[in-house]
Structures are given as structure tokens and as C-alpha cells.
Design an enzyme around this catalytic site. Structure first.
Site, short mmCIF file in Angstrom:
data_model
loop_
_atom_site.label_atom_id
_atom_site.label_comp_id
_atom_site.label_asym_id
_atom_site.label_seq_id
_atom_site.Cartn_x
_atom_site.Cartn_y
_atom_site.Cartn_z
N GLU A 40 0.80 -1.35 0.11
CA GLU A 40 0.16 0.03 0.09
C GLU A 40 0.81 1.18 -0.10
O GLU A 40 0.62 2.24 -0.60
CB GLU A 40 -0.89 -0.05 1.06
CG GLU A 40 -2.17 -0.91 1.43
CD GLU A 40 -3.11 -0.82 -0.28
OE1 GLU A 40 -2.83 0.39 -0.93
OE2 GLU A 40 -3.56 -1.86 -0.67
N CYS A 193 -13.34 0.45 -15.47
CA CYS A 193 -13.73 1.82 -15.28
C CYS A 193 -12.63 2.83 -15.00
O CYS A 193 -12.20 3.56 -14.31
CB CYS A 193 -14.54 2.11 -14.08
SG CYS A 193 -15.64 3.60 -13.87
N CYS A 200 -17.40 -0.03 -20.52
CA CYS A 200 -18.89 0.02 -20.04
C CYS A 200 -19.47 -1.11 -20.49
O CYS A 200 -20.34 -1.77 -19.76
CB CYS A 200 -19.76 1.23 -20.16
SG CYS A 200 -18.96 2.76 -19.63
N CYS A 203 -18.87 -4.05 -17.88
CA CYS A 203 -19.00 -3.61 -16.32
C CYS A 203 -20.06 -4.28 -15.67
O CYS A 203 -21.14 -4.34 -15.94
CB CYS A 203 -19.02 -2.00 -16.25
SG CYS A 203 -19.03 -1.41 -14.52
N CYS A 209 -25.36 2.24 -13.27
CA CYS A 209 -24.40 3.63 -13.20
C CYS A 209 -25.15 4.56 -14.05
O CYS A 209 -25.44 4.62 -15.19
CB CYS A 209 -23.17 3.09 -14.22
SG CYS A 209 -21.97 4.33 -14.30
#
Length: 351
Positions: A40, A193, A200, A203, A209
Site C-alpha cells: 500500500e 472503469c 462500460c 462492467c 451506473c
DNA sequence: TATCCGTGGAT
DNA sequence: TATCCAAGGAT
């Protein structure tokens, strides 16, 4: 909506060195908090592709937080060289040592305890709590901001939109599998995305959305305009002794390239004055250009053969201990310009 | 809230 | 070539 996303993640999750594989997941094994933390921190403003090899190298050299905490500062900085944002490396070491001193060598498992550690902010605290400990924390990075801005068609420009986007993300965070959910949103943002040309059509969140329904996906998220980059110049001095030793300096901990090895140089500005680190026949060898986040830099690279006198700045590093890969990229470029002009006769070598 | 802090890949 | 921007944090 959450169920569809998790189902997609179960099929399409990217394999990464710090994630557990399908077999481990099936056995209920959580990822190692040390490896999650390391990933991270490395991933802050940095691509997965760039992080992979660094994460592998670090966990090979230092398999546990105890090993890292006991490492030499210079060794860690040298291994971080090239990854950028060097304050992360300094804070990484600080954090490892606090974990050893104050937490018995185990990473705390709550957001509040994590965010108190050096180099861990709101995002990273939530990410470690969710991914390593499966706590229902809401992770908001650039991916999540983009996904939420499209899912709810948010027209407020970033960064002002951040609270609104965080609110949306929080409402979607499930009590079940929050760690996988967090990674699912980020994987979705990274692979489907995407900032440009989002896919799309495939997705899993296509139906709900709002941006997709309204055709505004290419205009989300809205971002505030950026400031132009100033142009700065300066001098860098690369000198070698007759025995091949290089004149280098360790930069101060604070500021640009803090704590990293580099070559002595002038101030970087509009009209910097030459500041040779010691008396020598300095001559120009060329220019090194580099673009930082907030300015562009052109360095005039000066080279010289140096007497064995003590320099006013920096120190000599023997040829066999000098490793250009331990330099930040701008200094590596300086070295590449200078090196062909500084070939020395090696002791014992015949020419 | 705004600025500083790296780098390299994609377009 | 120019621009964007990537799992942000510290101040």
C-alpha cells in the site's frame, strides 16, 4: 450492487504478490499485514506495474517487519531508488521501527491505530484494516473516486467532491467481505472503469451506473484545472579522483529527493549561480533534463578530475562501492551524461 | 485548503 | 511532443 461487484471480483481479481491466491482464500487465510502495508505504501501514486518488482525485492531482502526495522537506512533508500516520493521510504523505516517498539512487532488491526503510524494516512489506514484484517472500512483512492463519480454521476469537481464521493463509497461498503469489496472497486477502476475509454459494455455495474445511463462517463470525474509547470535550471558537479572514486553527497532528509544519494550542485531556479564543490578544472559535459511533479529541470552537468583533497561538500565513494541504480532518476541521468567524460585508468588495468 | 513531493507508461 | 495520471501523505 455489492454482490454483483464481488462476483465479478471472484472471477477477475488480478493476481499480485501481496494478495493471497484462490487456494489460500478458500482456506480462510488472510494476507500478511506486513506485505499488505508494504504494497500500500509503494502503491501510493504509483502504478502496480512499477511496484511489483520493488515489492518482490523488498520482501526478499527483508521478509518481516522486524528485518526491515533492523535494516540500514542507506540500504533501504538505495533499494527504493527509482520508485519516487522518497519520503515514503523514510516513513517506511520509521513505521517499521514504531511497530517493533510500540506494537510488539505486529501491525495494529484498527484504522485509528494504523493512521497514527508514519506514512499511513486515511487511505492507507483504511486499506490495511480492510485488506489485511477484513474490517468494514471505506477505502477511497483515485479509482474509487472515479467509480463513484460515474456510478452516481457526480458533477462537483475534485478535490472538492471528495467528501461526497467518500459518502457514496461508505454506503456501498458491505459488512461481509469488506476487504474483497475494497479491492474489487479498485480493480474495477483499474481495468474496466478506466480514466479514458471505460469498458462500460462489460462492467458489472453497468445497469445502475448513472453516468452510463446519461452518457456522461467520459466527463467524470470533473477535475480542477492544473497549474503550469515552471522551468528551472541548475548545475550538477560530477567529479572523480584518480583512483576512480566518485564525489557524491547524501541529500538532507527534508525536501526534494530527501535522504537520497546524489551529486553536489547549485540551487535549482531561474538563474542559478555555479557552485563547484571544490577547486578543479570543471568543464561542461552536457545537459540532463528531468520533469518532476511540479517543475521541469535542466541541469548543466560539469565534470572534472579531482585532487585527493577533502571536498567542501559531499564525500568520495570508492568506484567499486558506487552503484548508479542507487541514485534517484534525475541523478542517474546526470551520471549517464558525465560518465563517458570521466573514464579513469584503473589500477592494474592495461590499456 | 494548497503546495510539495518522483517516476514512467499510455495516449 | 505534451498531457495525463497511478492503491496519497505531510505540512
Amino acid at each position: 450492487m455489492t454482490a454483483a461487484l464481488l462476483a465479478w471480483y471472484d472471477r477477475h481479481a488480478r493476481l499480485m504478490p501481496w494478495r493471497t491466491g484462490p487456494a489460500e482464500k478458500a482456506a480462510g487465510i488472510r494476507p500478511d499485514p506486513y506485505r499488505v502495508w508494504l504494497s500500500e505504501v509503494m502503491l501510493q501514486q504509483t502504478t502496480v506495474a512499477a511496484v511489483r518488482k520493488y515489492h518482490e525485492r523488498f520482501t526478499t531482502l527483508w521478509p518481516s517487519v522486524a528485518d526491515l526495522a533492523a535494516a540500514e537506512d542507506a540500504d533501504v533508500m538505495a533499494e527504493w531508488a527509482g520508485l519516487g516520493y522518497y519520503a515514503r521510504a523514510r516513513n517506511l523505516l520509521k513505521c517499521a521501527r514504531v511497530v517493533m517498539a510500540d506494537h510488539g512487532g505486529r501491525f495494529p488491526d484498527t484504522h485509528d491505530a494504523l493512521i497514527a503510524l508514519p506514512g499511513i494516512g486515511p487511505y492507507t489506514a483504511a486499506a490495511i484494516a480492510a485488506i489485511a484484517f477484513d474490517r468494514p472500512e471505506t477505502v477511497v483512492d483515485g479509482n474509487v473516486e472515479r467509480v463513484m463519480s460515474r456510478l452516481f454521476d457526480v458533477s462537483t469537481p475534485l478535490p472538492a467532491a471528495k467528501p461526497e464521493l467518500t459518502d457514496h463509497a461508505a454506503r456501498l461498503t458491505p459488512r461481509d467481505r469488506p476487504g474483497d469489496h475494497a479491492q474489487a472497486v479498485m480493480d474495477l477502476g483499474a481495468t474496466i472503469c478506466t480514466p479514458r475509454n471505460p469498458a462500460c459494455g462489460i462492467c458489472p455495474l453497468r445497469a445502475p451506473c448513472l453516468a452510463r445511463q446519461r452518457g456522461t462517463q467520459d466527463d467524470r470525474p470533473v477535475k480542477a484545472p492544473k497549474k503550469p509547470k515552471p522551468q528551472r535550471t541548475g548545475y550538477a558537479y560530477v567529479g572523480r579522483r584518480a583512483d576512480g572514486a566518485w564525489l557524491v553527497e547524501t541529500r538532507p532528509d527534508k525536501g526534494l529527493l530527501g535522504g537520497m544519494l546524489g551529486f553536489p550542485g547549485s540551487e535549482w531556479g531561474e538563474t542559478p549561480e555555479p557552485t563547484p564543490p571544490l577547486r578543479a578544472e570543471w568543464r561542461p559535459a552536457g545537459e540532463a533534463r528531468h520533469v518532476f511533479t511540479h517543475f521541469a529541470l535542466t541541469l548543466t552537468v560539469m565534470v572534472a578530475e579531482l585532487p585527493p583533497a577533502n571536498p567542501e561538500r559531499g564525500h568520495f565513494l570508492a568506484a567499486d562501492r558506487f552503484d548508479p541504480t542507487a541514485l534517484p532518476t534525475v541523478m542517474r541521468k546526470v551520471h549517464e551524461v558525465a560518465a563517458p567524460h570521466l573514464d579513469v585508468e584503473r589500477p592494474g588495468a592495461s590499456g
